[in-house]
Design a protein around this motif. Structure first.
Motif, mmCIF file in Angstrom:
data_model
loop_
_atom_site.group_PDB
_atom_site.id
_atom_site.type_symbol
_atom_site.label_atom_id
_atom_site.label_comp_id
_atom_site.label_asym_id
_atom_site.label_seq_id
_atom_site.Cartn_x
_atom_site.Cartn_y
_atom_site.Cartn_z
ATOM 1 N N UNK A 140 -58.408 -26.169 6.123
ATOM 2 C CA UNK A 140 -58.744 -27.542 5.314
ATOM 3 C C UNK A 140 -59.205 -27.255 4.100
ATOM 4 N N UNK A 141 -59.133 -28.648 3.581
ATOM 5 C CA UNK A 141 -59.741 -28.260 2.052
ATOM 6 C C UNK A 141 -60.700 -30.071 1.804
ATOM 7 N N UNK A 142 -61.378 -29.983 1.759
ATOM 8 C CA UNK A 142 -62.951 -30.523 2.101
ATOM 9 C C UNK A 142 -63.287 -31.359 0.629
ATOM 10 N N UNK A 143 -63.582 -32.444 -0.025
ATOM 11 C CA UNK A 143 -64.020 -33.172 -0.791
ATOM 12 C C UNK A 143 -65.220 -34.281 -0.256
ATOM 13 N N UNK A 144 -66.453 -33.245 -0.401
ATOM 14 C CA UNK A 144 -67.289 -34.304 -0.618
ATOM 15 C C UNK A 144 -68.219 -34.643 -1.647
ATOM 16 N N UNK A 145 -69.114 -36.238 -0.980
ATOM 17 C CA UNK A 145 -69.928 -36.774 -1.683
ATOM 18 C C UNK A 145 -70.976 -36.743 -1.601
ATOM 19 N N UNK A 146 -72.086 -36.763 -1.555
ATOM 20 C CA UNK A 146 -73.068 -36.218 -1.289
ATOM 21 C C UNK A 146 -73.522 -37.569 -2.988
ATOM 22 N N UNK A 147 -75.488 -38.073 -2.600
ATOM 23 C CA UNK A 147 -76.314 -39.130 -3.591
ATOM 24 C C UNK A 147 -76.408 -37.552 -4.053
ATOM 25 N N UNK A 148 -76.467 -37.564 -5.641
ATOM 26 C CA UNK A 148 -76.844 -36.921 -7.073
ATOM 27 C C UNK A 148 -78.096 -35.946 -6.291
ATOM 28 N N UNK A 149 -78.927 -36.960 -6.070
ATOM 29 C CA UNK A 149 -80.321 -36.388 -6.209
ATOM 30 C C UNK A 149 -80.629 -35.543 -4.950
ATOM 31 N N UNK A 150 -79.510 -35.459 -4.221
ATOM 32 C CA UNK A 150 -79.612 -34.436 -2.994
ATOM 33 C C UNK A 150 -78.334 -33.573 -3.252
ATOM 34 N N UNK A 151 -77.366 -32.981 -4.578
ATOM 35 C CA UNK A 151 -76.781 -31.883 -3.977
ATOM 36 C C UNK A 151 -77.254 -30.503 -4.315
ATOM 37 N N UNK A 152 -78.356 -30.236 -5.425
ATOM 38 C CA UNK A 152 -78.709 -29.383 -5.134
ATOM 39 C C UNK A 152 -79.481 -28.428 -3.699
ATOM 40 N N UNK A 153 -79.983 -29.642 -3.779
ATOM 41 C CA UNK A 153 -80.531 -29.393 -2.166
ATOM 42 C C UNK A 153 -79.361 -28.752 -0.754
ATOM 43 N N UNK A 154 -78.620 -29.626 -1.188
ATOM 44 C CA UNK A 154 -77.673 -29.635 0.378
ATOM 45 C C UNK A 154 -76.651 -28.405 -0.531
ATOM 46 N N UNK A 155 -76.266 -28.170 -1.644
ATOM 47 C CA UNK A 155 -75.620 -26.780 -1.739
ATOM 48 C C UNK A 155 -76.390 -26.101 -1.458
#
Length: 247
Positions: A140-155
């Motif tokens: 599968x190929x996925x596009x995930x969207x998370x709140x911008x302020x969480x982006x670096x931590x989730x990455x």
């Protein structure tokens, strides 16, 4: 870190394909394989079970393990996903690769499609998931969207854990609880932009899953859009009649 059985499975599949263990011949014993590859006998046993499901080998008591084919037969991944727990198991059985992360401002088209607020800021993460038993191309190929302020931590969390679902990583980071996942499934063609990465033709048949994740306050905190080529994925649900007619 990749499980040892998954690593050994891939190694044995490659060795069989390369003729180290030719078709018609026998594999070494579990004890000999454990010594050769530096793993436990239990790890060898799990790897052999998985290779057997691919049709590469047969195993019989007192007859040993015979190599039957040099390449896995065509396989598809067909989970039954009807609860959050089953979705978590899907994540545990596959491995994720992060391809890109960027910040976006949601436009009207994306807002209408995904249920995000127009003008809101989100991190857009592109990932793929692979079945360790068939690692040549992603499932599968996925596009995930998370709140911008969480982006670096989730990455960072995704790089440390290649299997956990992003919703679980968000919950661990914020204290949220997944209360509900709203899912929409439709038939689509594979976009040309990801066809080569998926090892399929542009516009080939695929299933697209859009999952919206809501927390205990009914707040949308993640949207995942996953594309599954039809030749390697099936989706099963179970419908049960409820009420008087079910008796």
């Amino acid at each position: 870190m990749e499980p040892r059985y998954a690593e050994l499975t891939r190694t044995l599949i490659k060795d069989i394909a390369d003729g180290v263990y030719p078709v018609g011949g026998s594999l070494p014993s579990e004890i000999d394989l454990a010594g050769k590859y530096g793993v436990s006998r239990g790890t060898v046993r799990v790897a052999l079970e998985r290779i057997q499901t691919l049709g590469l080998i047969t195993r019989r008591k007192r007859a040993g393990t015979r190599v039957e084919a040099s390449a896995p037969r065509a396989t598809e991944y067909g989970p039954t996903i009807s609860t959050v727990e089953e979705l978590v198991q899907y994540g545990a059985d596959t491995e994720r690769v992060v391809h890109s992360v960027r910040n976006i401002v949601v436009d009207m088209a994306l807002a209408d499609r995904l249920g995000l607020a127009p003008g809101s800021r989100w991190a857009h993460i592109q990932t793929s998931r692979t079945n360790p038993l068939s690692p040549d191309y992603p499932l599968a190929w996925s596009h995930l969207y998370v709140p911008q302020d969480l982006g670096p931590r989730i990455r960072r969390a995704m790089e440390d854990n290649h299997q956990a679902l992003v919703c679980d990583l968000i919950c661990q980071a914020t204290g949220r609880v997944v209360k509900e996942i709203r899912q929409t499934v439709r038939a689509v063609g594979v976009p040309a932009a990801v066809a080569q990465s998926l090892g399929t033709a542009p516009d080939a048949h695929a299933l697209e899953f859009v999952r919206q994740y809501y927390d205990q306050s009914n707040k949308l905190f993640e949207v995942a859009v996953s594309l599954h080529p039809a030749d390697r994925f099936s989706y099963t649900t179970v419908l049960q009649r409820q009420g008087p007619a079910a008796r």
